[in-house]
Motif scaffolding. Structure first.
Motif, PDB file in Angstrom:
ATOM      1  N   VAL A  51     -52.468 -17.754  62.840  1.00  0.00           N
ATOM      2  CA  VAL A  51     -53.584 -17.835  62.055  1.00  0.00           C
ATOM      3  C   VAL A  51     -53.044 -18.448  60.648  1.00  0.00           C
ATOM      4  N   THR A  52     -53.437 -19.452  60.217  1.00  0.00           N
ATOM      5  CA  THR A  52     -53.018 -20.031  58.901  1.00  0.00           C
ATOM      6  C   THR A  52     -54.345 -20.624  58.191  1.00  0.00           C
ATOM      7  N   GLY A  53     -54.122 -20.989  57.124  1.00  0.00           N
ATOM      8  CA  GLY A  53     -55.179 -21.853  56.204  1.00  0.00           C
ATOM      9  C   GLY A  53     -55.019 -23.055  55.847  1.00  0.00           C
ATOM     10  N   THR A  54     -56.091 -23.744  55.556  1.00  0.00           N
ATOM     11  CA  THR A  54     -55.953 -25.290  55.044  1.00  0.00           C
ATOM     12  C   THR A  54     -55.731 -25.222  53.493  1.00  0.00           C
ATOM     13  N   GLY A  55     -55.426 -26.361  53.083  1.00  0.00           N
ATOM     14  CA  GLY A  55     -55.337 -26.681  51.578  1.00  0.00           C
ATOM     15  C   GLY A  55     -54.276 -25.912  50.872  1.00  0.00           C
ATOM     16  N   GLY A  56     -53.326 -25.553  51.264  1.00  0.00           N
ATOM     17  CA  GLY A  56     -52.101 -24.738  50.571  1.00  0.00           C
ATOM     18  C   GLY A  56     -52.606 -23.280  50.235  1.00  0.00           C
ATOM     19  N   THR A  57     -53.541 -22.738  50.960  1.00  0.00           N
ATOM     20  CA  THR A  57     -53.896 -21.409  50.529  1.00  0.00           C
ATOM     21  C   THR A  57     -54.111 -20.651  51.880  1.00  0.00           C
ATOM     22  N   PHE A  58     -53.772 -19.366  52.112  1.00  0.00           N
ATOM     23  CA  PHE A  58     -53.775 -18.786  53.349  1.00  0.00           C
ATOM     24  C   PHE A  58     -55.780 -18.358  53.115  1.00  0.00           C
ATOM     25  N   ALA A  59     -55.893 -17.141  52.257  1.00  0.00           N
ATOM     26  CA  ALA A  59     -57.168 -17.051  51.888  1.00  0.00           C
ATOM     27  C   ALA A  59     -57.237 -16.153  50.867  1.00  0.00           C
ATOM     28  N   ALA A  60     -57.856 -16.429  49.723  1.00  0.00           N
ATOM     29  CA  ALA A  60     -58.154 -15.892  48.573  1.00  0.00           C
ATOM     30  C   ALA A  60     -59.153 -14.877  48.386  1.00  0.00           C
ATOM     31  N   GLY A  61     -59.056 -14.008  49.411  1.00  0.00           N
ATOM     32  CA  GLY A  61     -60.376 -12.827  49.609  1.00  0.00           C
ATOM     33  C   GLY A  61     -61.668 -13.191  50.415  1.00  0.00           C
ATOM     34  N   ALA A  62     -62.363 -12.291  50.355  1.00  0.00           N
ATOM     35  CA  ALA A  62     -63.790 -12.347  50.551  1.00  0.00           C
ATOM     36  C   ALA A  62     -64.621 -13.364  49.714  1.00  0.00           C
ATOM     37  N   ASP A  63     -65.504 -13.752  50.080  1.00  0.00           N
ATOM     38  CA  ASP A  63     -66.695 -14.644  49.371  1.00  0.00           C
ATOM     39  C   ASP A  63     -67.182 -13.633  48.426  1.00  0.00           C
ATOM     40  N   ILE A  64     -66.888 -13.843  46.998  1.00  0.00           N
ATOM     41  CA  ILE A  64     -67.432 -12.912  46.194  1.00  0.00           C
ATOM     42  C   ILE A  64     -68.935 -13.018  45.889  1.00  0.00           C
ATOM     43  N   LEU A  67     -70.356 -10.930  48.704  1.00  0.00           N
ATOM     44  CA  LEU A  67     -69.997  -9.680  48.482  1.00  0.00           C
ATOM     45  C   LEU A  67     -70.662  -8.983  47.169  1.00  0.00           C
ATOM     46  N   ARG A  68     -71.048  -9.881  46.258  1.00  0.00           N
ATOM     47  CA  ARG A  68     -71.762  -9.329  45.137  1.00  0.00           C
ATOM     48  C   ARG A  68     -73.304  -8.816  45.728  1.00  0.00           C
TER      49      ARG A  68
END
Length: 249
Positions: A51-64, A67-68
């Motif tokens: 499992v990996t991320g695109t664009g130099g980021t793994f995953a910066a959290g849930a979609d706020i 989530l809101r």
């Protein structure tokens, strides 16, 4: 609109790429659904997963933004916790390849994997209390099991973000490599896993994750199954043949 998850299938492994780079791969419901579909494929045809991320980021959290809007019933439905538990329970090992940030739900996804490989830019953190919530998709208990309670408390209660070397020292990361070598490092680890007897790896993972009171009965039953396999006989015959050749030299 691009797919939230890119899936690359091979006979012995599957590569999953989190693909929302415009929002640093924030995990939304579409990505959750896509990951569930990938899990179903891995359950039907067990393979190692990367499992990996695109664009130099793994995953910066849930979609706020999503989530809101979630309420009590959404929390009780375990949208992310159910997915990450499913990832953790996949038949064969899962390897997280973490470049850049793994925060909040992104960190919890990585914690659910069996191995984590990072880069010098890797950062792990759980900022949920700063948003008025808790890390409810596994971090509140899984991180303690991975790195120990004192360090987990700093991350979960005081907002500490761990850099790559801190993660390596705590064994949260098994290896730190340059970004351009990250996927190759993941495949090297996958090669080592797939060189083992597949059913032995599958049952070892099940025994490893079983609760303490399941042992030693579970160990004995798993071993009983393996003792009857042709793979066990073939591999032990090959081992004995190699030893005999060495002794004849």
């Amino acid at each position: 609109m691009s797919a939230p998850l890119l899936v690359e299938e091979h006979d012995d492994r599957m590569v999953l790429r989190l693909n929302r780079p415009e929002v640093r791969n924030a995990i939304d419901r579409d990505m959750v659904d896509a990951l569930h579909a990938a899990c179903a494929a891995l359950e039907a045809h067990p393979r190692v997963a990367l499992v990996t991320g695109t664009g130099g980021t793994f995953a910066a959290g849930a979609d706020i933004a999503q989530l809101r809007e979630r309420r009590r019933d959404d929390a009780l439905a375990g949208i992310n916790s159910g997915l990450f538990d499913r990832v953790h329970r996949l038949p064969l090992p899962v390897i997280a390849l973490v470049d850049g940030y793994a925060l909040g739900g992104g960190a919890e996804l990585a914690y659910a994997c069996d191995f984590r490989i990072g880069t010098p830019a890797t950062r792990f953190g759980n900022p949920e209390p700063g948003l008025g919530i808790i890390a409810a998709a596994g971090a509140a208990w899984r991180l303690k099991e991975l790195v120990g309670e004192p360090l987990a408390a700093e991350v979960l209660l005081a907002g500490r973000v761990l850099d790559a070397q801190e993660c390596l020292a705590a064994r949260l990361l098994t290896e730190v490599v340059e970004p351009e070598d990250l996927e190759a490092a993941g495949h090297r680890l996958a090669d080592r896993i797939t060189a083992q007897a597949p059913l032995a790896v599958r049952l070892t993972k099940a025994v490893l994750h079983a609760p303490r009171d399941a042992h030693p009965l579970l160990d004995d039953v798993a071993q009983a199954v393996l003792f009857e396999t042709q793979d066990k006989a073939d591999r032990m015959d090959a081992f004995l043949a190699r030893r005999a050749r060495k002794e004849q030299r």
